[in-house]
Design a protein around this motif. Structure first.
Motif, PDB file in Angstrom:
ATOM      1  N   ALA A   9       0.828  -1.351  -0.226  1.00 10.38           N
ATOM      2  CA  ALA A   9      -0.625   0.021  -0.094  1.00 10.38           C
ATOM      3  C   ALA A   9       1.098   1.333  -0.246  1.00 10.38           C
ATOM      4  O   ALA A   9       0.509   1.670  -0.620  1.00 10.38           O
ATOM      5  CB  ALA A   9      -1.169  -0.108   1.214  1.00 10.38           C
ATOM      6  N   THR A  11       4.620   1.467  -0.792  1.00  9.43           N
ATOM      7  CA  THR A  11       4.368   1.622  -2.565  1.00  9.43           C
ATOM      8  C   THR A  11       3.693   2.458  -2.898  1.00  9.43           C
ATOM      9  O   THR A  11       4.212   3.091  -4.343  1.00  9.43           O
ATOM     10  CB  THR A  11       5.319   0.228  -2.767  1.00  9.43           C
ATOM     11  N   CYS A  12       2.203   2.443  -3.730  1.00  4.98           N
ATOM     12  CA  CYS A  12       1.527   2.247  -4.005  1.00  4.98           C
ATOM     13  C   CYS A  12       0.540   4.488  -3.652  1.00  4.98           C
ATOM     14  O   CYS A  12       1.087   5.286  -4.434  1.00  4.98           O
ATOM     15  CB  CYS A  12       0.439   2.022  -4.173  1.00  4.98           C
ATOM     16  N   SER A  13       1.353   3.795  -2.083  1.00  3.34           N
ATOM     17  CA  SER A  13       1.108   6.212  -1.756  1.00  3.34           C
ATOM     18  C   SER A  13       1.645   5.780  -0.487  1.00  3.34           C
ATOM     19  O   SER A  13       0.916   4.774   0.589  1.00  3.34           O
ATOM     20  CB  SER A  13      -0.698   6.065  -1.817  1.00  3.34           C
ATOM     21  N   MET A  29      -5.477  -1.903  -4.158  1.00  2.00           N
ATOM     22  CA  MET A  29      -5.474  -0.464  -3.820  1.00  2.00           C
ATOM     23  C   MET A  29      -6.645   0.677  -4.650  1.00  2.00           C
ATOM     24  O   MET A  29      -6.892  -0.218  -6.406  1.00  2.00           O
ATOM     25  CB  MET A  29      -4.352   0.512  -4.688  1.00  2.00           C
ATOM     26  N   LEU A  31      -7.458   3.430  -8.001  1.00  2.19           N
ATOM     27  CA  LEU A  31      -7.117   4.123  -8.497  1.00  2.19           C
ATOM     28  C   LEU A  31      -8.388   4.688  -8.841  1.00  2.19           C
ATOM     29  O   LEU A  31      -9.050   4.438  -9.545  1.00  2.19           O
ATOM     30  CB  LEU A  31      -6.397   3.513  -8.912  1.00  2.19           C
ATOM     31  N   GLU A  36      -4.656  10.172  -5.353  1.00  2.00           N
ATOM     32  CA  GLU A  36      -4.118   9.120  -4.883  1.00  2.00           C
ATOM     33  C   GLU A  36      -4.687   8.128  -4.767  1.00  2.00           C
ATOM     34  O   GLU A  36      -5.454   8.168  -4.372  1.00  2.00           O
ATOM     35  CB  GLU A  36      -3.495   9.732  -3.406  1.00  2.00           C
ATOM     36  N   PRO A  37      -3.981   6.869  -4.819  1.00  5.62           N
ATOM     37  CA  PRO A  37      -4.248   5.870  -4.916  1.00  5.62           C
ATOM     38  C   PRO A  37      -5.127   5.512  -3.243  1.00  5.62           C
ATOM     39  O   PRO A  37      -3.970   6.489  -2.453  1.00  5.62           O
ATOM     40  CB  PRO A  37      -3.645   4.537  -5.029  1.00  5.62           C
TER      41      PRO A  37
END
Length: 92
Positions: A9, A11-13, A29, A31, A36-37
C-alpha cells in the motif's frame, strides 16, 4: 498490519490509510484519475472479521456503518467493495 500489506500500500501511496486487524480483507488499491490511490477492502470479509469477535452479523454491520465506513479520515479514507454478484438491492 502485516508488513506485506502495508509495504504494498505504501508503495502505491505514501499517505495510504490502512485499518489494523483487517489485513485479510485488504484487496488492493483503488485508482482514481487525478487523485492518490486509496486502500480498498472487501466488505463481506470485513464483516466476517468483525464477527470473529463473537458479535452477530447485524452488530458487525452496525459497527462497520458507524465506526469504519462512517469514520472519514480525509482524502485517503479507504473504500469498500462488493463484487457485482454479491450486491443486493439493499446495498444500492
Amino acid at each position: 498490519m502485516t508488513n506485506e500489506v502495508s509495504e504494498f500500500a505504501l508503495t502505491c501511496s505514501e499517505e495510504a490509510v490502512l485499518y489494523d486487524g483487517l489485513e485479510d480483507a485488504f484487496i488492493g488499491m483503488s485508482l482514481r484519475f487525478g487523485q492518490e490511490p486509496i486502500a480498498c477492502y472487501d466488505f463481506d470479509k470485513v464483516i466476517e472479521i468483525l464477527m470473529k469477535d463473537g458479535i452477530s452479523e447485524e452488530e458487525a454491520v452496525e459497527h462497520f456503518d458507524f465506526n469504519i465506513i462512517g469514520g472519514w479520515v480525509g482524502d485517503q479514507t479507504p473504500c469498500f467493495m462488493k463484487p457485482y454478484n454479491r450486491i443486493t438491492e439493499d446495498d444500492c
